[in-house]
Scaffold this motif. Structure first.
Motif, PDB file in Angstrom:
ATOM      1  N   TRP A 102      -8.252  -3.946   6.157  1.00 20.79           N
ATOM      2  CA  TRP A 102      -9.177  -2.884   5.761  1.00 20.79           C
ATOM      3  C   TRP A 102      -9.132  -1.741   6.745  1.00 20.79           C
ATOM      4  O   TRP A 102      -9.014  -0.578   6.396  1.00 20.79           O
ATOM      5  CB  TRP A 102     -10.610  -3.432   5.708  1.00 20.79           C
ATOM      6  N   GLN A 146      -5.950   0.240   6.631  1.00 15.89           N
ATOM      7  CA  GLN A 146      -5.859   1.098   5.446  1.00 15.89           C
ATOM      8  C   GLN A 146      -6.795   2.298   5.553  1.00 15.89           C
ATOM      9  O   GLN A 146      -6.413   3.422   5.239  1.00 15.89           O
ATOM     10  CB  GLN A 146      -6.214   0.294   4.194  1.00 15.89           C
ATOM     11  N   GLN A 147      -8.001   2.061   6.006  1.00 16.28           N
ATOM     12  CA  GLN A 147      -8.964   3.141   6.064  1.00 16.28           C
ATOM     13  C   GLN A 147      -8.598   4.156   7.140  1.00 16.28           C
ATOM     14  O   GLN A 147      -8.742   5.360   6.945  1.00 16.28           O
ATOM     15  CB  GLN A 147     -10.373   2.584   6.308  1.00 16.28           C
ATOM     16  N   THR A 177      -5.608   3.681   0.993  1.00 11.49           N
ATOM     17  CA  THR A 177      -6.332   2.593   0.346  1.00 11.49           C
ATOM     18  C   THR A 177      -5.487   2.019  -0.788  1.00 11.49           C
ATOM     19  O   THR A 177      -4.968   2.763  -1.620  1.00 11.49           O
ATOM     20  CB  THR A 177      -7.664   3.094  -0.212  1.00 11.49           C
ATOM     21  N   TRP A 230     -16.557   2.144   4.467  1.00  7.98           N
ATOM     22  CA  TRP A 230     -15.269   1.929   3.819  1.00  7.98           C
ATOM     23  C   TRP A 230     -15.408   1.543   2.341  1.00  7.98           C
ATOM     24  O   TRP A 230     -14.420   1.240   1.697  1.00  7.98           O
ATOM     25  CB  TRP A 230     -14.477   0.849   4.558  1.00  7.98           C
ATOM     26  N   THR A 271       0.828  -1.200   0.000  1.00 12.54           N
ATOM     27  CA  THR A 271       0.000   0.000   0.000  1.00 12.54           C
ATOM     28  C   THR A 271       0.859   1.245   0.000  1.00 12.54           C
ATOM     29  O   THR A 271       0.656   2.169  -0.788  1.00 12.54           O
ATOM     30  CB  THR A 271      -0.876   0.030   1.265  1.00 12.54           C
ATOM     31  N   PRO A 280     -13.467  -0.019  -2.903  1.00 13.12           N
ATOM     32  CA  PRO A 280     -13.026   0.513  -1.611  1.00 13.12           C
ATOM     33  C   PRO A 280     -12.983   2.032  -1.628  1.00 13.12           C
ATOM     34  O   PRO A 280     -12.615   2.638  -2.630  1.00 13.12           O
ATOM     35  CB  PRO A 280     -11.614  -0.060  -1.457  1.00 13.12           C
TER      36      PRO A 280
END
Lengths: 353, 276, 366
Positions: free
Chosen positions: A73, A76-77, A82, A102, A18, A271
């Motif tokens: 998730w 990342q959020q 993302t 999300w 990411t 996403p």
């Protein structure tokens, strides 16, 4: 989707990727990043969808980390990084993603295009009138067994799986009930009708499981489900149709029954924070009977588009007949989204006793 | 000319990057974890109450400690003679070969090793075949404590042996020679002289693998059943299925506190033993 | 009297025959024959690398032999493990067990021998008493001084009553003052116990002060074996002479021999009759180049020049006060000469010194 139930190194890999991707996104030409699912699923996605997409749009696809882990998730959020423009999901996870805000809504008309979907209740869950996911295939939890283990009648129903007298040997189930439906299986075996399955009677399910508890071999990882049957550590259990077919292609002796299949769609979602515009283009691209038929043939799970069924090879057996949905049990994501924590806690309490 | 200069101890200067790394990669995440456990989803001790109120977590927590203890004991029993041999053997080729084997197996992924054991312990594996040939009626060794502990020992042994080896190498072996000169057999000398002096190294290496063992989840997941379930597996599910960071953090912090308590108890006992 | 009993009957403490020791291709002991009499205080003296410690370790059983045999008290122990030889050993670094107290250290060999607890304790304290450490019995080695640790090690290797005690450079880690005290102590102890001590050292004064027998080693061979007096007065070689005491060495040639007496001629034409050491009689030929040894401590002033002395004179280069004497270095036709004299000399002042012929030693060159 193959790796449900596994927090793997890919989770860490995903986070690292990411960070790296975020940098490259900004500077390089436009790419589409999709989540990885592992093994044969990714190979079929590439063959059925990605190759054609790249050819048609000229937009390169990057396969990032897996999206099955809610922890990834959340990480990342919460950090605003993302990774994916589109990701795969399942109905249970989707509800949690929607609840947390999300994911992005998709074109509500998309599932109705191209001849529409198989007519399951809740195949496309609505939230306040919006939809957030495109189902592309339907996978089933089915009665799975090693055909070499039983000479006479082959097992057909969940009751057979619990009949240790007629079909002696170890039973194989996943120890993550939210994913693999072991509680549904126990209730169906105990004679509960599909329409009365939810809300689950946990006490009854555990009691049923108690009747064969010492015969149960529990597994954690998706890859174990057919391996342990093929290896002979267990003789019968609950497996996924696609996995069984993959093993059959490799010369395995595992069989499955199409009766009382518990079905659940695989979903593609957008996403929040990814390139949703591009992601939406990709969803429209894969909502296509030819491509879904190609994918279904490759992976072994039934397609979501009705029209795709006409294009499936005759020599492959699928658990879903779009013209006759009687006897098919649909996994209830609404129930699970509400009760997963409590049910898991109760199940674990019983399991580890 | 400046009137005075700030004097910096060169040792502090040399240690600074290491301390900074420790801070960034250990202290801050640890603090973060603790804060999470107290604030996520809301401020308070709710997560701790939830963990301590869960029979499952308590049961699995003690099981985790017990299985880790078994794995550590196995490492001590098997690894101590290995570490001793490579620390004091004069056959260089043997020493190099042993170190190479330990190093290579250490480099192999734990997932691959656990899968290999899954096949070895499985119904069609050689171990079941041997046991059946010996007249025991065994169908599979999967989902047994033996399988989990063996798989864990296989992973931990190189770590134990190499750590103990580092300590043993500095042991005054001439004391063993001296004891033999005073009439002791090699075994008696090892037992009465070498072993008591090597104990701190054994405890250090043992504590290290014990702590590592506490965090295992791939090996017990692949080789064990519900009776061998470890805390890592439960924590993994609460993160991957429910995104319960606060709950998982509380479980992690509790495990860490118990571990620290156990380790300091061991250290205290061993120090007391040495004083005495 | 004790000599007589040694000669007839009881075997020597140690007998070594044709002993060789190789490490790979390197021969560190090259064929030794040696008899160490019972009840002697023997020192192995030599520079580092001479093989003295290896020889001691072979006797103790800590190193194997490549060839030859080792007997202790008449028993061939060549293939016997260290623990079965019943020999005491004191290591250079003492090798005390750090996790045991002084008393427990001393008890250790008794525990190995399964003596009852009370007996063990009694004997350990008795031996600690013997080395004047009774009040330190419950201290750990790290709480004791070097000299005290040394004595614990001694007590530990004597407590089980071995007939033979091996000491590997036991005094090398002690300061000079302590070393002198320990020498006296060791000597006394050996006399009291009446057992054989074999002591490795590279310090010649230590060897002379302690031993009844000195074994001088060089390059894996025995250079000379004899009493301290023999070694000092009748060295076999320039190596031994140089190793024992500081000697002035002057070139000369043998002009005549008469039994144990040789007439030698120095570079300045001086001729003098000197005794020939026992070990070199066969190697000293008439007309050959030889060496004359002049011990600094045998130098005299106020002599009469005649054929019974060798005289040296010249300007003083340096004078050092040594307590009992002055060490005077002066320049002569024969090179720099050192003499121990009773008076102080200023540099440049002329000095006349002589050695009586009877105090001189003649050795073959090379």
């Amino acid at each position: 989707m193959k790796n449900r139930g596994m927090i793997s190194k890919t989770s860490i890999g995903a986070i690292v990727a990411t960070l790296l991707l975020h940098v490259s996104h900004a500077q390089s030409q436009e790419t589409l990043t999709i989540s990885a699912s592992g093994g044969s699923y990714d190979a079929c996605v590439k063959a059925a969808y990605l190759d054609g997409w790249e050819k048609e749009t000229g937009i390169k696809v990057v396969v990032g980390g897996g999206a099955w882990d809610l922890g990834v998730w959340r990480a990342q959020q919460e950090t605003g990084k993302t990774e994916w423009d589109v990701a795969t999901s399942d109905p249970g996870q989707l509800r949690q993603l929607v609840r947390n805000g999300w994911v992005m809504p998709i074109d509500p008309e998309l599932p109705n295009k191209n001849g529409g979907l198989v007519d399951f209740p809740g195949l496309v869950p609505k939230f306040d009138g919006k939809i957030y996911a495109l189902p592309t295939e339907i996978f089933s939890t089915v009665v799975t067994y090693n055909s070499k283990a039983f000479k006479g009648d082959k097992p057909k129903t969940w009751a057979d799986v619990f009949n240790a007298k007629k079909y002696p040997g170890k039973r194989l189930f996943s120890n993550v009930p939210v994913d693999f439906g072991v509680l549904e299986v126990a209730l169906l075996a105990d004679g509960v009708a599909p329409e009365n399955l939810y809300p689950l009677d946990i006490d009854r399910a555990l009691k049923k499981l108690d009747s064969i508890k010492s015969d149960i071999l529990w597994y954690d990882f998706g890859t174990q489900q057919v391996a342990l049957l093929q290896q002979g550590d267990a003789v019968i259990g609950a497996g996924w149709d696609g996995r069984v077919k993959a093993l059959q292609r490799d010369g395995g002796t595992i069989e499955f029954s199409t009766e009382q299949a518990i079905v659940k769609p695989d979903l593609w979602i957008l996403p929040k924070g990814g390139n949703s515009e591009l992601g939406a283009r990709f969803l429209a691209f894969i909502d296509n009977p030819e491509r879904q038929a190609k994918f279904a043939t490759c992976i072994g799970y039934a397609p979501a588009l009705r029209k795709a069924y006409d294009l499936l090879p005759a020599n492959q057996k699928f658990t879903v007949d779009p013209n006759n949905l009687k006897g098919v049990v649909v996994w209830n994501d609404e129930y699970w989204a509400k009760n997963a924590r409590d049910v898991t806690a109760r199940f674990n309490e019983w399991l580890t006793k | 000319m400046p009137a005075h200069r700030i004097k910096i101890n060169p040792i502090v200067l040399a240690a600074a990057p290491g301390i900074a790394l420790l801070l960034i990669f250990f202290a801050i995440p640890l603090a973060n974890l603790t804060v999470r456990s107290l604030t996520d989803p809301e401020f308070g001790l709710g997560n701790y109450k939830a963990v301590l109120g869960s029979q499952t977590y308590l049961r699995v927590g003690w099981r985790t400690i017990w299985i880790s203890f078994l794995a550590m004991s196995g490492c001590v029993l098997i690894g101590t003679p290995v570490a001793y041999a490579i620390a004091h053997s004069k056959r260089r080729a043997l020493v190099v070969a042993t170190l190479a084997v330990l190093g290579l197996s250490f480099l192999t992924s734990s997932l691959i090793r656990a899968f290999a054991w899954m096949i070895l312990f499985g119904a069609q594996g050689p171990i079941v075949a041997i046991l059946n040939a010996a007249g025991l009626d065994v169908h599979t060794l999967l989902a047994t404590q033996v399988a989990v502990v063996v798989g864990m020992i296989h992973f931990l042994l190189p770590i134990y042996a190499l750590t103990a080896f580092a300590g043993f190498r500095n042991m005054p072996f001439d004391l063993v020679v001296a004891a033999e000169g005073l009439g002791a057999s090699r075994w008696y000398a090892l037992r009465t002289v070498y072993f008591p002096l090597a104990l701190p190294s054994i405890i250090n290496a043992g504590s290290l693998v014990f702590v590592i063992a506490l965090g295992f989840f791939i090996t017990p997941a692949l080789l064990g059943g519900p009776s061998e379930m470890m805390l890592g597996q439960l924590i993994a599910i609460s993160i991957s299925k429910f995104g319960d960071f606060g709950f998982a953090a509380a479980a992690g912090v509790l495990l860490m506190v118990i571990t620290l308590f156990l380790l300091s108890a061991v250290q205290w006992v061993s120090k007391a033993g040495q004083r005495q | 009297m004790s000599n007589a009993s040694k000669d007839c009957g009881s075997p020597p403490a140690i007998q070594i025959s044709r002993l060789k020791k190789c490490y790979g291709a390197v021969e560190v002991l090259r064929g030794l024959d040696l008899v160490i009499p019972e009840g002697s205080y023997t020192t192995f003296l030599g520079p580092s690398g001479s093989g003295k410690t290896t020889l001691l370790r072979i006797i103790a059983g800590f190193a194997s032999v490549s060839e030859g045999t080792v007997s202790i008290s008449g028993v061939d122990v060549t293939d016997r493990a260290a623990r079965a030889r019943d020999v005491g050993m004191v290591f250079q670094n003492y090798a005390l067990f750090p996790h045991l107290t002084a008393r427990e250290n001393v008890e250790y060999p008794l525990k190995v021998r399964r003596l009852p607890r009370e007996e063990r304790r009694r004997r350990a304290l008795e031996y600690l008493e013997r080395v004047h450490l009774a009040e330190w019995a419950d201290r750990y080695p790290r709480e004791l001084s070097g000299g005290q640790q040394q004595r614990v090690a001694l007590a530990r290797s004597l407590v089980y009553g071995p007939k033979l005690l091996l000491l590997d450079e036991p005094l090398s880690a002690l300061d000079k003052h302590l070393r002198g005290q320990m020498q006296d102590f060791l000597k006394e102890l050996q006399r009291d116990l009446g057992i054989t001590f074999v002591h490795v050292t590279h310090d010649q004064s230590e060897a002379l002060a302690l031993s009844s027998l000195v074994v001088i080693m060089r390059d894996g061979r025995l250079e000379q074996v004899g009493s301290p007096e023999q070694i000092y007065l009748e060295p076999n070689s320039r190596f031994v002479a140089g190793f024992i005491g500081n000697s002035n060495i002057v070139c000369c040639s043998v002009t005549a021999r008469n039994g144990r007496l040789a007439t030698v001629k120095l570079g300045d034409g001086t001729e003098v009759g000197v005794p020939i050491p026992a070990g070199v009689t066969e190697r000293l030929g008439v007309g050959e180049k030889s060496l004359l040894l002049l011990r600094p401590e045998k130098a005299e002033t106020g002599y009469r020049i005649d054929t019974s002395v060798v005289a040296m004179s010249g300007p003083v280069l340096s004078t050092t006060f040594m307590g009992t004497h002055y060490q005077v270095v002066f320049s002569t036709r024969h090179g720099e000469i050192t003499a121990h004299l009773n008076n102080d000399y200023a540099p440049g002042q002329s000095v006349d010194v002589a050695w009586r012929a009877g105090n001189l030693i003649v050795l073959p060159a090379g």
